[in-house]
Design a protein around this motif. Structure first.
Motif, PDB file in Angstrom:
ATOM      1  N   LEU A  34      47.148 -24.111  40.013  1.00 42.14           N
ATOM      2  CA  LEU A  34      46.590 -22.958  40.727  1.00 42.14           C
ATOM      3  C   LEU A  34      47.706 -22.128  41.354  1.00 42.14           C
ATOM      4  CD1 LEU A  34      43.986 -21.527  41.727  1.00 42.14           C
ATOM      5  CD2 LEU A  34      44.075 -23.010  43.740  1.00 42.14           C
ATOM      6  N   ALA A  35      48.651 -22.800  42.010  1.00 38.82           N
ATOM      7  CA  ALA A  35      49.774 -22.096  42.649  1.00 38.82           C
ATOM      8  C   ALA A  35      50.586 -21.334  41.611  1.00 38.82           C
ATOM      9  CB  ALA A  35      50.659 -23.091  43.393  1.00 38.82           C
ATOM     10  N   GLU A  36      50.810 -21.983  40.461  1.00 38.52           N
ATOM     11  CA  GLU A  36      51.608 -21.359  39.405  1.00 38.52           C
ATOM     12  C   GLU A  36      50.911 -20.112  38.844  1.00 38.52           C
ATOM     13  OE1 GLU A  36      52.634 -21.800  34.792  1.00 38.52           O
ATOM     14  OE2 GLU A  36      51.322 -23.276  35.718  1.00 38.52           O
ATOM     15  N   LYS A  37      49.597 -20.210  38.614  1.00 38.74           N
ATOM     16  CA  LYS A  37      48.853 -19.077  38.040  1.00 38.74           C
ATOM     17  C   LYS A  37      48.719 -17.941  39.051  1.00 38.74           C
ATOM     18  CE  LYS A  37      46.466 -21.724  34.500  1.00 38.74           C
ATOM     19  NZ  LYS A  37      47.322 -21.165  33.427  1.00 38.74           N
ATOM     20  N   LYS A  38      48.558 -18.284  40.328  1.00 36.52           N
ATOM     21  CA  LYS A  38      48.476 -17.240  41.353  1.00 36.52           C
ATOM     22  C   LYS A  38      49.802 -16.482  41.460  1.00 36.52           C
ATOM     23  CE  LYS A  38      44.804 -18.678  44.509  1.00 36.52           C
ATOM     24  NZ  LYS A  38      44.477 -19.108  45.886  1.00 36.52           N
ATOM     25  N   VAL A 175      61.415 -30.226  52.078  1.00 41.17           N
ATOM     26  CA  VAL A 175      61.439 -30.632  50.670  1.00 41.17           C
ATOM     27  C   VAL A 175      62.609 -29.919  49.999  1.00 41.17           C
ATOM     28  CG1 VAL A 175      60.210 -30.445  48.466  1.00 41.17           C
ATOM     29  CG2 VAL A 175      58.936 -31.014  50.546  1.00 41.17           C
ATOM     30  N   THR A 176      63.468 -30.681  49.347  1.00 39.08           N
ATOM     31  CA  THR A 176      64.594 -30.085  48.627  1.00 39.08           C
ATOM     32  C   THR A 176      64.545 -30.532  47.178  1.00 39.08           C
ATOM     33  OG1 THR A 176      65.916 -30.284  50.642  1.00 39.08           O
ATOM     34  CG2 THR A 176      67.098 -29.783  48.618  1.00 39.08           C
ATOM     35  N   ASP A 202      54.135 -35.497  38.468  1.00 42.80           N
ATOM     36  CA  ASP A 202      53.236 -34.596  37.727  1.00 42.80           C
ATOM     37  C   ASP A 202      53.274 -33.187  38.315  1.00 42.80           C
ATOM     38  OD1 ASP A 202      52.483 -36.599  36.009  1.00 42.80           O
ATOM     39  OD2 ASP A 202      50.586 -37.053  37.036  1.00 42.80           O
ATOM     40  N   VAL A 203      53.284 -33.109  39.663  1.00 43.73           N
ATOM     41  CA  VAL A 203      53.333 -31.798  40.326  1.00 43.73           C
ATOM     42  C   VAL A 203      54.643 -31.090  39.977  1.00 43.73           C
ATOM     43  CG1 VAL A 203      53.484 -30.624  42.573  1.00 43.73           C
ATOM     44  CG2 VAL A 203      51.755 -32.402  42.214  1.00 43.73           C
ATOM     45  N   LEU A 204      55.756 -31.819  39.995  1.00 47.61           N
ATOM     46  CA  LEU A 204      57.046 -31.224  39.648  1.00 47.61           C
ATOM     47  C   LEU A 204      57.042 -30.697  38.216  1.00 47.61           C
ATOM     48  CD1 LEU A 204      58.220 -32.432  42.329  1.00 47.61           C
ATOM     49  CD2 LEU A 204      60.308 -32.827  41.027  1.00 47.61           C
ATOM     50  N   ARG A 224      51.599 -29.360  50.898  1.00 46.68           N
ATOM     51  CA  ARG A 224      52.957 -29.196  51.437  1.00 46.68           C
ATOM     52  C   ARG A 224      54.006 -29.378  50.342  1.00 46.68           C
ATOM     53  NH1 ARG A 224      54.543 -27.136  56.175  1.00 46.68           N
ATOM     54  NH2 ARG A 224      55.986 -28.810  56.717  1.00 46.68           N
ATOM     55  N   LEU A 225      53.737 -30.298  49.411  1.00 44.28           N
ATOM     56  CA  LEU A 225      54.669 -30.498  48.301  1.00 44.28           C
ATOM     57  C   LEU A 225      54.753 -29.240  47.443  1.00 44.28           C
ATOM     58  CD1 LEU A 225      56.517 -32.210  46.501  1.00 44.28           C
ATOM     59  CD2 LEU A 225      54.460 -33.136  45.396  1.00 44.28           C
ATOM     60  N   VAL A 226      53.587 -28.691  47.080  1.00 49.24           N
ATOM     61  CA  VAL A 226      53.565 -27.467  46.270  1.00 49.24           C
ATOM     62  C   VAL A 226      54.270 -26.328  47.016  1.00 49.24           C
ATOM     63  CG1 VAL A 226      52.090 -25.692  45.231  1.00 49.24           C
ATOM     64  CG2 VAL A 226      51.499 -28.106  44.966  1.00 49.24           C
ATOM     65  N   ASP A 227      53.975 -26.177  48.312  1.00 49.53           N
ATOM     66  CA  ASP A 227      54.630 -25.121  49.101  1.00 49.53           C
ATOM     67  C   ASP A 227      56.145 -25.287  49.097  1.00 49.53           C
ATOM     68  OD1 ASP A 227      52.276 -23.872  49.713  1.00 49.53           O
ATOM     69  OD2 ASP A 227      52.150 -24.607  51.779  1.00 49.53           O
ATOM     70  N   GLY A 228      56.606 -26.544  49.184  1.00 50.21           N
ATOM     71  CA  GLY A 228      58.036 -26.806  49.214  1.00 50.21           C
ATOM     72  C   GLY A 228      58.737 -26.463  47.911  1.00 50.21           C
ATOM     73  N   LEU A 229      57.970 -26.432  46.814  1.00 49.58           N
ATOM     74  CA  LEU A 229      58.552 -26.125  45.506  1.00 49.58           C
ATOM     75  C   LEU A 229      58.492 -24.635  45.174  1.00 49.58           C
ATOM     76  CD1 LEU A 229      56.964 -29.067  43.461  1.00 49.58           C
ATOM     77  CD2 LEU A 229      59.299 -28.933  44.356  1.00 49.58           C
ATOM     78  N   MET A 230      57.666 -23.890  45.919  1.00 54.44           N
ATOM     79  CA  MET A 230      57.487 -22.463  45.642  1.00 54.44           C
ATOM     80  C   MET A 230      58.410 -21.635  46.538  1.00 54.44           C
ATOM     81  SD  MET A 230      55.087 -22.719  43.365  1.00 54.44           S
ATOM     82  CE  MET A 230      54.292 -21.139  43.137  1.00 54.44           C
TER      83      MET A 230
END
Length: 370
Positions: A34-38, A175-176, A202-204, A224-230
């Motif tokens: 979802l984050a990627e498509k948005k 998150v780094t 999987d998220v990565l 929070r993990l997704v936010d840290g990667l975006m």
């Protein structure tokens, strides 16, 4: 199927999937997709033009966005706080553009933006919502303006800002991630994680990381993990004010306080105002100042003495060296040392170097080479 339909479909699946340990990994991948498509949709829309938008150049020492649904009194508030003349009215959508005004308080010039009234679905583009919210992303502080009769508006405003990747009152995730050429995904963590390693991997991968070192300094949730990667998240502090308090009976205040507590808002930390009657505005100005984290430093100028009228306004934690950078000119090259009098000094005219941290209402004298 277009991106918007895909986003809708994923959101629906997330909403209809009960969250538990067995569905955690599945929901994690859905949220990641979802984050990627948005993000992809956001790039498409910004690349396709789509009108003039609401670009506002930043001025002053800080920028504050007044955020609220239509007709909560933002325009009246802006007019009362600043020198702006924003059209006001009791009907919806009076403000059709972003109106800036300058609040002068404690020696600072604070740019205030009256953002057009949001509507539900603003983040997905309704009512020019995305352009409006893009202005908010550049603010140093958000002031939620609520009607005393509609405290539940706070929930919807939070949702709209979250959907446009603004994280209100949050610190960035610790998150780094460091991409590498080979050896797959390696995860290190300074604390125990509730998410299992497979879910994190999987998220990565959904975010395009095949080979990477991931370091976690906090116990992350999926979000929070997704936010840290975006890279397109903005972390902005907020305060809340409740307008139109002149229209309620005194005993209704208890009901309002209860509604605020239900939303984890301490009534003592919420500012109650009447923009129309100009009540509570000094308290609001002070809250804005305190939450911007600014300090005033008075410059002792050679031959002219201390300038008490126009202080140098800087962020808390600023050093003498950083203050010199803000002043500009040749001072950095000519700097020998400084003398400081005030809260940060152990005595009047204390001699300090560039690393000295200044505090509010210090007096700073720069000793320069000729």
């Amino acid at each position: 199927m277009g991106l918007e339909e895909e986003i809708e479909e994923i959101e629906e699946e997330i909403a209809n999937t009960p969250y538990n340990k067995s569905t955690e990994a599945h929901i994690g991948r859905l949220k990641s997709k979802l984050a990627e498509k948005k993000e992809k949709l956001e790039k498409q829309q910004s690349g396709s033009g789509g009108g003039g938008g609401y670009s506002v150049e930043k001025h002053g020492d800080a920028t504050v966005a007044l955020v609220g649904f239509p007709s909560v009194g933002k325009s009246s508030l802006l007019n009362s706080l600043t020198n702006a003349e924003s059209e006001t009215g009791s009907y919806e959508f009076t403000t059709l553009d972003v109106n800036p005004g300058m609040l002068q308080h404690r020696g600072a010039n604070i740019q205030m933006l009256d953002v057009p009234g949001l509507i539900e679905g603003a983040a997905s583009g309704k009512g020019d919502g995305q352009q409006v919210l893009a202005v908010v992303r550049n603010a140093d502080l958000i002031v939620f303006v609520l009607s005393v009769f509609e405290i539940d508006q706070y929930d919807r405003l939070q949702e709209e800002l979250y959907d446009i990747n603004i994280r209100v009152d949050q610190e960035p995730p610790r998150v780094t991630v460091r991409p590498k050429i080979k050896d797959g995904i390696k995860i290190t963590s300074s604390t125990e994680q509730d998410l299992d390693e497979q879910t994190i991997q999987d998220v990565l991968r959904d975010q395009g990381y095949v080979n990477a070192d991931l370091n976690l300094q906090e116990n992350v949730t999926i979000d929070r993990l997704v936010d840290g990667l975006m890279e397109n998240r903005e972390y902005i502090p907020s305060i809340t004010c409740v307008n139109k308090v002149d229209l309620i009976e005194p005993d209704y205040k208890e009901t309002v306080d209860e509604q605020l507590r239900e939303r984890d808002l301490d009534p003592e930390e919420v500012t109650f105002i009447s923009a129309e009657k100009e009540k509570g505005l000094e308290a609001l100005k002070d809250r804005i100042w305190n939450n911007l984290g600014m300090i005033r430093v008075y410059m002792d100028k050679p031959g002219r003495g201390i300038d008490w009228e126009e202080p140098l306004v800087i962020e808390e934690g600023t050093t003498v060296g950083e203050a010199i950078e803000k002043l500009g000119g040749e001072m950095e090259e000519r700097f020998r040392f400084a003398r400081v009098t005030g809260p940060s000094a152990t005595h009047d005219e204390q001699q300090v170097g560039k690393d000295h941290v200044l505090e509010d209402e210090d007096v700073l004298k720069l000793i320069l080479r000729r």
